[in-house]
Each structure stands twice: as structure tokens, then as C-alpha cells.
Scaffold this active site. Structure first.
Site, PDB file in Angstrom:
ATOM      1  N   ARG A 173     -70.659  11.525 -78.902  1.00 46.25           N
ATOM      2  CA  ARG A 173     -71.575  10.838 -78.396  1.00 46.25           C
ATOM      3  C   ARG A 173     -70.823  10.248 -76.899  1.00 46.25           C
ATOM      4  NH1 ARG A 173     -74.919   6.796 -77.518  1.00 46.25           N
ATOM      5  NH2 ARG A 173     -73.322   5.386 -77.832  1.00 46.25           N
ATOM      6  N   ARG A 177     -73.955   6.219 -67.989  1.00 50.21           N
ATOM      7  CA  ARG A 177     -74.920   5.385 -67.467  1.00 50.21           C
ATOM      8  C   ARG A 177     -75.207   5.613 -65.933  1.00 50.21           C
ATOM      9  NH1 ARG A 177     -72.314  -0.237 -68.919  1.00 50.21           N
ATOM     10  NH2 ARG A 177     -72.705   0.091 -71.162  1.00 50.21           N
ATOM     11  N   ARG A 250     -52.745   5.546 -87.426  1.00 50.78           N
ATOM     12  CA  ARG A 250     -51.997   5.675 -86.202  1.00 50.78           C
ATOM     13  C   ARG A 250     -51.272   4.148 -85.860  1.00 50.78           C
ATOM     14  NH1 ARG A 250     -49.859   9.127 -83.383  1.00 50.78           N
ATOM     15  NH2 ARG A 250     -50.720   8.664 -81.070  1.00 50.78           N
ATOM     16  N   ARG A 281     -52.571   2.133 -71.806  1.00 45.50           N
ATOM     17  CA  ARG A 281     -53.106   1.051 -70.920  1.00 45.50           C
ATOM     18  C   ARG A 281     -52.213  -0.280 -70.819  1.00 45.50           C
ATOM     19  NH1 ARG A 281     -58.221  -0.575 -75.157  1.00 45.50           N
ATOM     20  NH2 ARG A 281     -56.764  -0.869 -76.916  1.00 45.50           N
ATOM     21  N   GLU A 308     -49.403  -0.720 -73.640  1.00 47.08           N
ATOM     22  CA  GLU A 308     -49.528  -0.051 -75.086  1.00 47.08           C
ATOM     23  C   GLU A 308     -49.343   1.225 -75.237  1.00 47.08           C
ATOM     24  OE1 GLU A 308     -53.430  -1.817 -76.542  1.00 47.08           O
ATOM     25  OE2 GLU A 308     -53.638  -0.028 -77.370  1.00 47.08           O
ATOM     26  N   TYR A 355     -62.383   1.758 -89.762  1.00 46.85           N
ATOM     27  CA  TYR A 355     -62.156   1.620 -88.401  1.00 46.85           C
ATOM     28  C   TYR A 355     -62.999   0.541 -87.927  1.00 46.85           C
ATOM     29  CZ  TYR A 355     -60.357   3.136 -83.724  1.00 46.85           C
ATOM     30  OH  TYR A 355     -59.712   3.290 -82.493  1.00 46.85           O
ATOM     31  N   ASP A 357     -64.308  -3.216 -86.499  1.00 44.09           N
ATOM     32  CA  ASP A 357     -64.376  -4.095 -85.337  1.00 44.09           C
ATOM     33  C   ASP A 357     -64.386  -5.636 -85.896  1.00 44.09           C
ATOM     34  OD1 ASP A 357     -63.906  -2.515 -83.071  1.00 44.09           O
ATOM     35  OD2 ASP A 357     -65.542  -2.300 -82.440  1.00 44.09           O
TER      36      ASP A 357
HETATM   37  P1  FAD Z   1     -55.595  -7.343 -90.271  1.00 50.65           P
HETATM   38  O1  FAD Z   1     -55.656  -8.160 -89.050  1.00 50.65           O
HETATM   39  O2  FAD Z   1     -54.711  -6.065 -90.155  1.00 50.65           O
HETATM   40  O3  FAD Z   1     -54.974  -8.483 -91.357  1.00 50.65           O
HETATM   41  C1  FAD Z   1     -54.265  -7.987 -92.702  1.00 50.65           C
HETATM   42  C2  FAD Z   1     -53.234  -8.898 -92.604  1.00 50.65           C
HETATM   43  O4  FAD Z   1     -52.633  -8.557 -94.009  1.00 50.65           O
HETATM   44  C3  FAD Z   1     -51.999  -8.829 -91.842  1.00 50.65           C
HETATM   45  O5  FAD Z   1     -51.660 -10.231 -91.353  1.00 50.65           O
HETATM   46  C4  FAD Z   1     -50.924  -8.330 -92.724  1.00 50.65           C
HETATM   47  O6  FAD Z   1     -49.736  -8.798 -92.105  1.00 50.65           O
HETATM   48  C5  FAD Z   1     -51.063  -8.817 -94.056  1.00 50.65           C
HETATM   49  N1  FAD Z   1     -50.578  -8.046 -95.175  1.00 50.65           N
HETATM   50  C6  FAD Z   1     -50.699  -6.571 -95.333  1.00 50.65           C
HETATM   51  N2  FAD Z   1     -50.132  -6.465 -96.414  1.00 50.65           N
HETATM   52  C7  FAD Z   1     -49.382  -7.637 -96.824  1.00 50.65           C
HETATM   53  C8  FAD Z   1     -48.593  -7.683 -98.004  1.00 50.65           C
HETATM   54  N3  FAD Z   1     -48.025  -6.491 -98.781  1.00 50.65           N
HETATM   55  N4  FAD Z   1     -48.039  -8.911 -98.307  1.00 50.65           N
HETATM   56  C9  FAD Z   1     -48.754  -9.927 -97.498  1.00 50.65           C
HETATM   57  N5  FAD Z   1     -49.312  -9.859 -96.562  1.00 50.65           N
HETATM   58  C10 FAD Z   1     -49.820  -8.518 -96.071  1.00 50.65           C
HETATM   59  N6  FAD Z   1     -62.008  -5.268 -82.828  1.00 50.65           N
HETATM   60  C11 FAD Z   1     -62.877  -5.805 -81.773  1.00 50.65           C
HETATM   61  O7  FAD Z   1     -63.981  -6.335 -82.347  1.00 50.65           O
HETATM   62  N7  FAD Z   1     -62.712  -5.679 -80.588  1.00 50.65           N
HETATM   63  C12 FAD Z   1     -61.569  -5.316 -79.837  1.00 50.65           C
HETATM   64  O8  FAD Z   1     -61.572  -5.296 -78.749  1.00 50.65           O
HETATM   65  C13 FAD Z   1     -60.421  -4.853 -80.621  1.00 50.65           C
HETATM   66  N8  FAD Z   1     -59.531  -4.260 -80.318  1.00 50.65           N
HETATM   67  C14 FAD Z   1     -58.460  -3.920 -81.224  1.00 50.65           C
HETATM   68  C15 FAD Z   1     -57.477  -3.515 -80.700  1.00 50.65           C
HETATM   69  C16 FAD Z   1     -56.136  -2.899 -81.321  1.00 50.65           C
HETATM   70  C17 FAD Z   1     -54.987  -2.493 -80.819  1.00 50.65           C
HETATM   71  C18 FAD Z   1     -56.525  -3.104 -82.576  1.00 50.65           C
HETATM   72  C19 FAD Z   1     -55.240  -2.577 -83.799  1.00 50.65           C
HETATM   73  C20 FAD Z   1     -57.774  -3.420 -83.387  1.00 50.65           C
HETATM   74  C21 FAD Z   1     -58.707  -3.981 -82.703  1.00 50.65           C
HETATM   75  N9  FAD Z   1     -59.723  -4.277 -83.140  1.00 50.65           N
HETATM   76  C22 FAD Z   1     -60.615  -4.931 -82.356  1.00 50.65           C
HETATM   77  C23 FAD Z   1     -60.055  -4.427 -84.637  1.00 50.65           C
HETATM   78  C24 FAD Z   1     -59.557  -5.780 -85.306  1.00 50.65           C
HETATM   79  O9  FAD Z   1     -58.205  -5.889 -84.854  1.00 50.65           O
HETATM   80  C25 FAD Z   1     -59.983  -5.705 -86.967  1.00 50.65           C
HETATM   81  O10 FAD Z   1     -61.492  -5.704 -87.081  1.00 50.65           O
HETATM   82  C26 FAD Z   1     -59.508  -6.917 -87.363  1.00 50.65           C
HETATM   83  O11 FAD Z   1     -58.306  -7.582 -87.055  1.00 50.65           O
HETATM   84  C27 FAD Z   1     -59.355  -6.758 -88.883  1.00 50.65           C
HETATM   85  O12 FAD Z   1     -59.200  -7.610 -89.722  1.00 50.65           O
HETATM   86  P2  FAD Z   1     -58.463  -7.546 -91.076  1.00 50.65           P
HETATM   87  O13 FAD Z   1     -58.271  -9.015 -91.970  1.00 50.65           O
HETATM   88  O14 FAD Z   1     -59.304  -6.535 -91.980  1.00 50.65           O
HETATM   89  O15 FAD Z   1     -57.100  -6.879 -91.029  1.00 50.65           O
HETATM   90  N1  UDP Z   2     -61.433   7.264 -74.018  1.00 54.95           N
HETATM   91  C1  UDP Z   2     -60.798   8.198 -73.119  1.00 54.95           C
HETATM   92  N2  UDP Z   2     -60.711   7.723 -71.504  1.00 54.95           N
HETATM   93  C2  UDP Z   2     -60.487   6.224 -71.415  1.00 54.95           C
HETATM   94  C3  UDP Z   2     -61.097   5.384 -72.512  1.00 54.95           C
HETATM   95  C4  UDP Z   2     -61.339   6.258 -73.751  1.00 54.95           C
HETATM   96  O1  UDP Z   2     -60.939   9.347 -73.008  1.00 54.95           O
HETATM   97  O2  UDP Z   2     -60.339   5.741 -70.686  1.00 54.95           O
HETATM   98  C5  UDP Z   2     -61.993   8.172 -75.175  1.00 54.95           C
HETATM   99  C6  UDP Z   2     -60.569   8.240 -76.256  1.00 54.95           C
HETATM  100  O3  UDP Z   2     -60.624   9.585 -76.883  1.00 54.95           O
HETATM  101  C7  UDP Z   2     -60.626   7.171 -77.243  1.00 54.95           C
HETATM  102  C8  UDP Z   2     -62.094   7.072 -77.495  1.00 54.95           C
HETATM  103  O4  UDP Z   2     -62.660   7.223 -76.002  1.00 54.95           O
HETATM  104  O5  UDP Z   2     -59.951   7.551 -78.619  1.00 54.95           O
HETATM  105  C9  UDP Z   2     -62.569   5.508 -77.838  1.00 54.95           C
HETATM  106  O6  UDP Z   2     -61.727   4.642 -76.999  1.00 54.95           O
HETATM  107  P1  UDP Z   2     -61.933   2.976 -77.059  1.00 54.95           P
HETATM  108  O7  UDP Z   2     -61.116   2.530 -76.007  1.00 54.95           O
HETATM  109  O8  UDP Z   2     -63.560   2.794 -76.728  1.00 54.95           O
HETATM  110  O9  UDP Z   2     -61.661   2.918 -78.404  1.00 54.95           O
HETATM  111  P2  UDP Z   2     -60.449   2.060 -79.157  1.00 54.95           P
HETATM  112  O10 UDP Z   2     -59.044   2.483 -78.799  1.00 54.95           O
HETATM  113  O11 UDP Z   2     -60.461   0.483 -78.700  1.00 54.95           O
HETATM  114  O12 UDP Z   2     -60.700   2.064 -80.512  1.00 54.95           O
END
Ligand code: FAD
Ligand code: UDP
Length: 373
Positions: A173, A177, A250, A281, A308, A355, A357
Site C-alpha cells: 500500500r 497524496r 533488525r 536518515r 541512523e 512491530y 508503534d
Molecule cells: P522497549 O522500549 O524495547 O522496552 C523494553 C525494555 O526491556 C528495554 O528497556 C530493555 O532494556 C528491557 N529489557 C529487555 N530485556 C531485559 C532483561 N533481560 N532484563 C532487564 N531488562 C530487559 N513508535 C511510534 O509510535 N512512533 C515512532 O516514531 C517510532 N519510531 C521508532 C523508531 C525506532 C528506531 C524504533 C526502534 C522504534 C520506534 N517506534 C516508534 C516504536 C516504539 O519504540 C515502541 O513501540 C515502544 O518503545 C515499545 O515499548 P516496549 O516497552 O514494548 O519496548
Molecule cells: N521508505 C522508502 N523511502 C523513504 C521512507 C520509507 O522507501 O524515504 C519505505 C521503506 O521500505 C521503509 C518503509 O517505507 O522500510 C517504511 O518506512 P517508515 O519510515 O514509515 O517506517 P519505520 O522505519 O519508521 O518503521
């Protein structure tokens, strides 16, 4: 003796703890990291709240999730509008009239649709109606210009594989826009907590006992004896000693730098879509909170940026993204069956191998606490 031992002080563990404490339960939270908050942790540097584990933008269609976070801390009106950089060319994301104008000089939706449809038709004639991989899927949906400049390089870096080796469904998808609107998300609510995410987590954890630098697996028996029940938000496969083999993730590597300038790139997020640049990025953290605001809190003449880099994951690395393909999801189901019999409750992105959010995590934790507590 605690009612709950919650492993992980990320968003899931913190929401679970807050709800449990409201019900009069005693909670002990442990985290192996030296800070609370998991991946949404932010840390002040030069007066700027730095997103230590990558850009986090709160966006949701759920009024419940939005109200939940807003009653904890104030949010700003940040709207994510990433810019894509391909060589020396700049394009607005998501794909919208601004992008199409920069690509082809078109000014009307009709002209833009005509070009996309003609390129997509050309691809369909070559590929047919059943694209076999991500490259073919992207070409039949949006044509070669968008694919080659804005998708191919970024996607191949992000996933560490050629687009011809990636499944088509990832990009099934592709949103286009046909209006001039650079808002990346379609959700009704969006923003960043003023002061960063750490105060939000602190608020949720009020009244809980917390032990940092504490790995559950280093003292599993002793810790388990301290509580009636365990909520585990780490890796579900690690909990069961990888007995069916490891799930795939990943990883990422973040390179953060303080620069002697007020404004490095003019936007919070710039995606680098060409393959030859190894990072996907650059985040300029101050713009998450200062964008469009007259209130500047950062040190004059300073900015903080993070590059990143996507990375392969091996045991011991930070598992940032679950790879939810069919194989891994089937393997997860085997671990889930063990989890269901274990008496331990698994939650969050790693515990449920989804995965998620942030809004998904909150809603899931609220649903879980409603059924468990
Ligand atoms: P985590 O934040 O991973 O917390 C798990 C915790 O458990 C960690 O602190 C870890 O240290 C701890 N832990 C694990 N194993 C052990 C152990 N054995 N003993 C003690 N402690 C342990 N979401 C959005 O809505 N918007 C965004 O823009 C967005 N951007 C993101 C960008 C990136 C690069 C990433 C990786 C994620 C992004 N997310 C985003 C998703 C968001 O980070 C998650 O939805 C959220 O943080 C998940 O919370 P959690 O508590 O499930 O996990
Ligand atoms: N994507 C892309 N170009 C960009 C941004 C995103 O091709 O400039 C594609 C890429 O395959 C990526 C997917 O869209 O894995 C989702 O990107 P997004 O940034 O929304 O997801 P996030 O990495 O935050 O989970």
C-alpha cells in the site's frame, strides 16, 4: 514481596505498572539499561531533548491513547514532514503534490496522475499483474522515477537486502497524496511531549520500585522469588533460551554529534534515499520541539544530530525491529505456546514480537491490564 516483577521499563512495562499501582498493587521494575524508558528514552544535551534510540513521533487515531498520554504530560503540535534527499535533490515526503512538482515540474493533480499511471502501466506490461518482489510491486504501483529515487536505495539499506529479494507485501500500500500536504501520517492526533519522553515514563512509574543495570537473566531465580507474578517485556525467545532457535530482528547503530551551528539541516528528519550513503536518515533533535515555536530552550549556536545506520542483528545486539515475515511469525507462535503454559505474562514489542508503534503498545498494555489485574 511484590505483586508484580516487571522486566523492562519501556512504555509497555511503565503503562502496566501505572495501571497496577492504581489498583493498589506493589510493583518492582528492573531494566538492564542504565535508564528507564526503553527505546523512547530521551536525554538532555545542550538544552535539547535527544531521542537516544531514534526519532519518536507520537501519532494515533485512537482518542483513548491520545488522552492517556496527554493527561500525563503536555504535547506540542509537531507534524512529521520528512524531507528525502537523493544526491543533491530534495523531495517532500510522503509522496504528494510537492514531491511530484519537484520530480516532474507538474502543478496539477491531473498532470501528476498521468505521469504515475503511464510509468506504472509501462511496468505492468513488463511485469504482469502478479509482482514477485518489492521492486516489481513498487514499480507497478508508482513507476520507475519514484522507485529509483525515493524507494530503492532507502529500502535496500533499511532491510539489508536487494529489493528483488524482499517480499512484495512490505510495500503493498504505497500511499500517494494528490494534494500539497507534507504531513507524513494520516492519523487524527500527532505530537511530541514537551520536555521529551522521559518525563512521561517517570510519571507512569511514580510509586514503583525501580532497579536499573539489572539483567533478569543474571539473577532469574532470586528476582522471581521477589514477586507473585512476572510481566516480561524482553525477548520472548531469549526467555526460553532460544530453544526453538532465534527469532530474527533488525538492528540499528546511532552516531550522535554535537555541532557548532544553530540549525544544521532545517528539518527534524532528512531521509537519505541513495544506496551509497550508509545511513538512512539524519535526525536534528531540536526541531522536534522548537519547530514553529518561538520558545527556544537549546544552547545558542549548538545543535545535536544523529545518523541512523541500519545493521544486521546478532544475539547480544539491540533488537530494534522484529522481522514479522511468515517464518518468524510461525516461530513466534511456538514460543507463544510455551509462554501460555509458563505462568509468566509477555508484553510489549519484544515480548509479543510485533512491530508496535507507541499507541499500539499503550492500547495493548491497557487491554492486558484490564484482563489480568
Ligand atoms: P522497549 O522500549 O524495547 O522496552 C523494553 C525494555 O526491556 C528495554 O528497556 C530493555 O532494556 C528491557 N529489557 C529487555 N530485556 C531485559 C532483561 N533481560 N532484563 C532487564 N531488562 C530487559 N513508535 C511510534 O509510535 N512512533 C515512532 O516514531 C517510532 N519510531 C521508532 C523508531 C525506532 C528506531 C524504533 C526502534 C522504534 C520506534 N517506534 C516508534 C516504536 C516504539 O519504540 C515502541 O513501540 C515502544 O518503545 C515499545 O515499548 P516496549 O516497552 O514494548 O519496548
Ligand atoms: N521508505 C522508502 N523511502 C523513504 C521512507 C520509507 O522507501 O524515504 C519505505 C521503506 O521500505 C521503509 C518503509 O517505507 O522500510 C517504511 O518506512 P517508515 O519510515 O514509515 O517506517 P519505520 O522505519 O519508521 O518503521
Amino acid at each position: 514481596m511484590y505483586d508484580y516483577l516487571i522486566v523492562g521499563t519501556g512504555l509497555y512495562g511503565a503503562v502496566f505498572a501505572a495501571e497496577a499501582i492504581k489498583k493498589g498493587k506493589k510493583c518492582l521494575l528492573i531494566d538492564k539499561r542504565p535508564h528507564i524508558g526503553g527505546n523512547i528514552y530521551t536525554e538532555k544535551c545542550c538544552g535539547i531533548n535527544v531521542h537516544k534510540y531514534g526519532a519518536h513521533i507520537f501519532h494515533t487515531d485512537s482518542e483513548r491513547a491520545w488522552n492517556y498520554v496527554n493527561q500525563l504530560v503536555p504535547f506540542n503540535r509537531y507534524t512529521n514532514s520528512p524531507v528525502a534527499r537523493y544526491k543533491d535533490e530534495l523531495y517532500n515526503l510522503p509522496f504528494n503534490m510537492n514531491t511530484f512538482h519537484a520530480l516532474w515540474g507538474v502543478t496539477t493533480p491531473e498532470e501528476a496522475k498521468k505521469i504515475i499511471e503511464s510509468q506504472a502501466k509501462e511496468a505492468r506490461e513488463r511485469i504482469g499483474d502478479n509482482p514477485a518482489n518489492l521492486e516489481e510491486q513498487a514499480l507497478v504501483l508508482g513507476g520507475k522515477d519514484i522507485y529509483e529515487k525515493l524507494i530503492k536505495g532507502y529500502t535496500e539499506k533499511q532491510w539489508g537486502r536487494r529489493a528483488t529479494e524482499l517480499p512484495a507485501f512490505i510495500i503493498k500500500r504505497l500511499p500517494f497524496r494528490f494534494i500539497y500536504d507534507n504531513n507524513y501520517f494520516n492519523d487524527a492526533f500527532q505530537g511530541i511531549p514537551i520536555g521529551g519522553y522521559t518525563p512521561l515514563i517517570e510519571k507512569l512509574l511514580e510509586g514503583a520500585d525501580i532497579r536499573l543495570n539489572t539483567d533478569f537473566f543474571a539473577a532469574r531465580e532470586e528476582l522471581s522469588r521477589e514477586a507473585e507474578k512476572i510481566i516480561f517485556t524482553g525477548l520472548i525467545d531469549e526467555y526460553f533460551d532460544y530453544c526453538y532457535g532465534p527469532l530474527e530482528y533488525r538492528s540499528l547503530r546511532f552516531e550522535t554529534e554535537i555541532l557548532d551551528t544553530d540549525n544544521y539541516q532545517g528539518n527534524a528528519v532528512v531521509n537519505y534515499t541513495e544506496y551509497e550513503i550508509p545511513y538512512t536518515r539524519i535526525i536534528e533533535h531540536k526541531h522536534f520541539e522548537e519547530f514553529g515555536s518561538y520558545e527556544k530552550h537549546s544552547d545558542p549556536g549548538k545543535t545535536v544530530i544523529t545518523r541512523e545506520y541500519p545493521a544486521a542483528w546478532q544475539k547480544g545486539d539491540e533488537p530494534y525491529y522484529p522481522v514479522n515475515n511468515e517464518e518468524n511469525n510461525a516461530l513466534y507462535e511456538k514460543y507463544k505456546a510455551l509462554a501460555d503454559e509458563s505462568g509468566v505474562f509477555f508484553g510489549g514489542r519484544l515480548g509479543k514480537y510485533k512491530y508496535y508503534d507507541m499507541d499500539d503498545v499503550i492500547l495493548d498494555a491497557l487491554a492486558d491490564t484490564e484482563s489480568i489485574l
